[in-house]
Design a protein around this motif. Structure first.
Motif: not given
Length: 85
Positions: A39-42, A76-80
């Protein structure tokens, strides 16, 4: 040919993000597979990856890439944050 670079950044330890993985072709596909399983963002940016794959593994990104990488980290922070909601 597909190319990827993997970055790692620990704000308490690192001055800048570091390249912890990079590859082309089958190696790139394996890195993507591992990222997805964990689950590491791409993030897709062909111009950026061209520059990152040239760096030595374990090296910090150069200052001229700080702006774009900061934007990616914010994304990525926003996705988290959305995932936690």
């Amino acid at each position: 040919m597909k190319k990827v670079a993997a970055l790692k950044y620990q704000k308490d330890k690192d001055d800048a993000p570091k390249v912890v993985g990079a590859g082309r072709g089958e190696v790139a596909e394996k890195i993507i597979e591992i990222a997805k399983k964990n689950n590491i963002p791409l993030y897709n940016d062909e111009k950026l990856v061209e520059q990152l794959v040239k760096l030595e593994l374990g090296s910090s990104i150069p200052p001229h890439l700080y702006q774009i990488v900061a934007e990616i980290l914010a994304f990525i922070y926003h996705l988290d944050q959305r995932a936690k909601e």
